[in-house]
Design a protein around this motif. Structure first.
Motif, PDB file in Angstrom:
ATOM      1  N   CYS A   1      -3.226  -0.476  30.833  1.00  0.00           N
ATOM      2  CA  CYS A   1      -4.608  -0.181  30.438  1.00  0.00           C
ATOM      3  C   CYS A   1      -4.824   1.257  29.976  1.00  0.00           C
ATOM      4  O   CYS A   1      -5.738   1.530  29.209  1.00  0.00           O
ATOM      5  CB  CYS A   1      -5.562  -0.512  31.582  1.00  0.00           C
ATOM      6  SG  CYS A   1      -5.528   0.682  32.940  1.00  0.00           S
ATOM      7  N   GLY A   2      -4.035   2.196  30.473  1.00  0.00           N
ATOM      8  CA  GLY A   2      -4.152   3.577  30.029  1.00  0.00           C
ATOM      9  C   GLY A   2      -5.192   4.413  30.763  1.00  0.00           C
ATOM     10  O   GLY A   2      -5.314   5.614  30.493  1.00  0.00           O
TER      11      GLY A   2
ATOM     12  N   CYS B   1       0.225   6.137  36.820  1.00  0.00           N
ATOM     13  CA  CYS B   1       0.534   5.007  37.714  1.00  0.00           C
ATOM     14  C   CYS B   1       1.991   4.594  37.599  1.00  0.00           C
ATOM     15  O   CYS B   1       2.454   3.761  38.374  1.00  0.00           O
ATOM     16  CB  CYS B   1      -0.365   3.813  37.421  1.00  0.00           C
ATOM     17  SG  CYS B   1       0.057   2.909  35.909  1.00  0.00           S
TER      18      CYS B   1
ATOM     19  N   CYS C   1      -5.213   5.648  33.610  1.00  0.00           N
ATOM     20  CA  CYS C   1      -4.625   6.665  34.489  1.00  0.00           C
ATOM     21  C   CYS C   1      -3.883   7.754  33.717  1.00  0.00           C
ATOM     22  O   CYS C   1      -3.204   8.582  34.329  1.00  0.00           O
ATOM     23  CB  CYS C   1      -3.639   5.994  35.436  1.00  0.00           C
ATOM     24  SG  CYS C   1      -2.184   5.395  34.550  1.00  0.00           S
TER      25      CYS C   1
ATOM     26  N   GLY D   1      -6.683   1.360  36.663  1.00  0.00           N
ATOM     27  CA  GLY D   1      -7.146   0.027  36.298  1.00  0.00           C
ATOM     28  C   GLY D   1      -6.133  -1.029  36.673  1.00  0.00           C
ATOM     29  O   GLY D   1      -6.328  -1.798  37.606  1.00  0.00           O
ATOM     30  N   CYS D   2      -5.003  -1.049  35.961  1.00  0.00           N
ATOM     31  CA  CYS D   2      -4.054  -2.154  36.109  1.00  0.00           C
ATOM     32  C   CYS D   2      -2.907  -1.811  37.041  1.00  0.00           C
ATOM     33  O   CYS D   2      -2.275  -2.681  37.598  1.00  0.00           O
ATOM     34  CB  CYS D   2      -3.486  -2.491  34.742  1.00  0.00           C
ATOM     35  SG  CYS D   2      -2.486  -1.154  34.042  1.00  0.00           S
ATOM     36  N   GLU D   3      -2.599  -0.543  37.142  1.00  0.00           N
ATOM     37  CA  GLU D   3      -1.454  -0.059  37.915  1.00  0.00           C
ATOM     38  C   GLU D   3      -0.125  -0.652  37.464  1.00  0.00           C
ATOM     39  O   GLU D   3       0.805  -0.764  38.232  1.00  0.00           O
ATOM     40  CB  GLU D   3      -1.665  -0.322  39.416  1.00  0.00           C
ATOM     41  CG  GLU D   3      -1.110   0.780  40.279  1.00  0.00           C
ATOM     42  CD  GLU D   3      -1.643   0.744  41.707  1.00  0.00           C
ATOM     43  OE1 GLU D   3      -1.487  -0.310  42.351  1.00  0.00           O
ATOM     44  OE2 GLU D   3      -2.212   1.748  42.150  1.00  0.00           O
TER      45      GLU D   3
HETATM   46  S1  FES Z   1      -3.687   2.177  35.747  1.00  0.00           S
HETATM   47 FE1  FES Z   1      -3.502   0.977  33.928  1.00  0.00          FE
HETATM   48  S2  FES Z   1      -2.009   2.147  32.884  1.00  0.00           S
HETATM   49 FE2  FES Z   1      -2.043   3.140  34.775  1.00  0.00          FE
END
Ligand code: FES
Ligand SMILES: Cc1cc2nc3c(=O)[nH]c(=O)nc-3n(C[C@H](O)[C@H](O)[C@H](O)COP(=O)(O)OP(=O)(O)OC[C@H]3O[C@@H](n4cnc5c(N)ncnc54)[C@H](O)[C@@H]3O)c2cc1C
Ligand code: FES
Lengths: 294, 168
Positions: free
Chosen positions: B50-51, B65, B53, B44-46
């Motif tokens: 966001c969690g 990530c 991954c 999601g956020c990389e």
């Molecule tokens: S992609 Fe969002 S926490 Fe890793």
């Protein structure tokens, strides 16, 4: 975005790791990566070499004795937080760690990494300064100890040399008749706080206030500690707490960002100073009471 | 022409060893998805917020990530693809999400499933508050979390019966 290319080594001994950093001022140490990897992915940093210290032996220790708590460079936040001996000997370490990010981040991020990352919004650098702890570093000319007072030199800047690796942090135990408290306010649980305060209150044999110091996060561009003994020496009252917060604000410099305005942060400094100093005073009174009963 | 050095590494994922050649900067999330084709792990956020991954590294939830594939070579990894029962039926956390309607679009779900799998192992009978705390580091834009909290408690029940049966 993805990180820019870099060379990568994963040394198996501390000597090799120190050698890998030598002569490469643009190299970076990779510990838990919970601060560094986002910086790389956003291309706010582009080191030419990463020295991954995760395979180094004997650095994941948490050692506790009556002088304090020693935390190795590879001890993850979660491991330190779960240690009941740490909580007993230096409760402020545990109180603050519970506010560092979410459990999943704490499973990977290291406490020592957080200390040398030197973020003024982070809990542990402020706590190290408040407790007057230190960090041991290894470099080409051997080991040295950096006192917390000398560790933080600017925003996200520590006094480690580029070829030094932090190997251990030391958080001393509390002096006699001393209480602690910690509280922070963030938009969401687990986020970096908009403001946070920790306090140490020491009483004299008669139960009167003899020393008060408070640490502040997100209230200036380096982890800040303010001595509040003078305004509070006469006792903890609403008026003296207000006075103490005013003294604190003369030494802090809260800034505006997307999370909070400078004025709101200053307000949080006032509210939290009163709350946390009061709680630390009560904590100290309980200790003093207990030890006279024993 | 790029001369970026490649590292030959072995990734142990869901009990299967894979040999891959990756540059050092390959995020573990990308190695799973692009190099191994295990697209169950979502990104999601990389940057750790966001969690989505979240995977299990030696049984412990971590953000894939925020790790490089080259750093994961010594570890045992579990992704959402590894959470089903051995016979291919849904694992307890997956079953609980289905029963409690714990997902809508499903984007966040792999990260919740891995996090909760480890969470109920550590705390086999979470209260509702503990369930909320368990998932506090994962974002969901659809469900409003109520059904995910229910699913945590239901998953704990299912896991308890499951291991009870296995013991007999
Ligand atoms: S992609 Fe969002 S926490 Fe890793
Ligand atoms: C979503 C999210 C929320 C977070 N929230 C918080 C929060 O509320 N409070 C908080 O304090 N932190 C927070 N963090 C950061 C987290 O605590 C990190 O674990 C910590 O800041 C850095 O530790 P690390 O081991 O991950 O270091 P890394 O990311 O590996 O390194 C950070 C920096 O320190 C250097 N470094 C690390 N270890 C050493 C060493 N041993 N010797 C020399 N240099 C070293 C690296 O070169 C790098 O410059 C958050 C992170 C994320 C992703
Ligand atoms: S179900 Fe859509 S983000 Fe969670």
């Amino acid at each position: 975005m993805k990180p820019a290319p870099f060379d990568y080594v994963r040394p198996r001994t501390l000597d090799e790791a120190v050698q890998a950093l030598a002569g490469r001022p643009e190299a970076k140490v990779l510990a838990g990566g919970q601060s560094l990897v986002p910086l790389l992915s956003m291309r706010l940093a582009a080191p030419s070499l990463l020295v991954d210290i995760n395979a180094l032996p004997d650095l994941d220790h948490v050692r506790v004795d009556e002088t304090g708590v020693r935390i190795g460079a590879l001890a993850r936040h979660a491991r330190v937080l779960a240690d009941p001996e740490v909580r007993r000997v230096q409760p402020l370490v545990s109180l603050a760690l519970a506010n560092v990010a979410h459990p999943t981040i704490r499973n990977r991020g290291t406490t020592v990494g957080s200390l040398v990352h030197a973020d003024a919004a982070a809990e542990m650098p402020m706590v190290l300064r408040l407790l007057e702890g230190s960090v041991d570093v290894a470099g080409p000319s051997g080991r040295r100890t950096i006192e917390a007072a000398d560790l933080y030199v600017g925003p996200l800047e520590s006094s480690l040399h580029h070829d030094e690796i932090a190997v251990e942090a030391f958080f001393p135990t509390l002096p006699a008749r001393t209480g602690v408290a910690f509280e922070e306010i963030s938009r969401r649980h687990g986020d970096y706080a908009m403001c946070g305060v920790a306090a140490l209150v020491t009483l004299d044999g008669g139960g009167a206030v003899s020393r008060v110091r408070a640490g502040y996060l997100s209230a200036s561009d380096v982890p800040a500690v303010v001595d509040l003994t003078e305004p509070l020496a006469g006792g903890i009252t609403p008026a003296s707490l207000e006075q103490a917060a005013a003294v604190a604000l003369t030494q802090l410099d809260p800034e505006t960002d997307i999370h909070a305005t400078a004025a709101y942060r200053a307000h949080l400094v006032e509210v939290l100073t009163a709350r946390v100093v009061t709680a630390a005073y009560q904590n100290a009174s309980e200790h003093t009471h207990q030890s006279t009963q024993e | 022409m790029s001369t970026e050095q490649l590292h030959r590494i072995r990734l142990q994922v869901n009990g299967v060893a894979h040999e891959v050649e990756v540059p050092a900067r390959r995020l573990l999330s990308d190695a799973l998805r692009h190099d191994l084709g295990l697209t169950g792990t979502h990104v999601g956020c990389e940057h750790g917020v966001c969690g989505a991954c979240t995977i299990l590294v030696d049984g412990t939830p971590m953000r894939s990530c925020l790790m490089f594939a080259v750093s994961a070579a010594d570890s045992e990894l579990t992704t959402v693809e590894g959470l089903a029962n051995a016979d291919g039926t849904l694992g307890p956390v997956q079953q609980a999400f289905r029963e409690c309607h714990g997902l809508q679009c499903g984007f966040c779900t792999p990260g919740f499933l891995t996090t909760i799998t480890a969470g109920i192992k550590e705390n086999p009978s979470p209260s509702e508050d503990e369930a909320r705390e368990m998932i506090a580091g994962n974002l969901c834009r659809c469900t409003g979390y109520q059904n995910i909290v229910k699913a945590v408690c239901r998953a704990a029940e299912l896991a308890a019966t499951h291991s009870g049966e296995a013991d007999q």
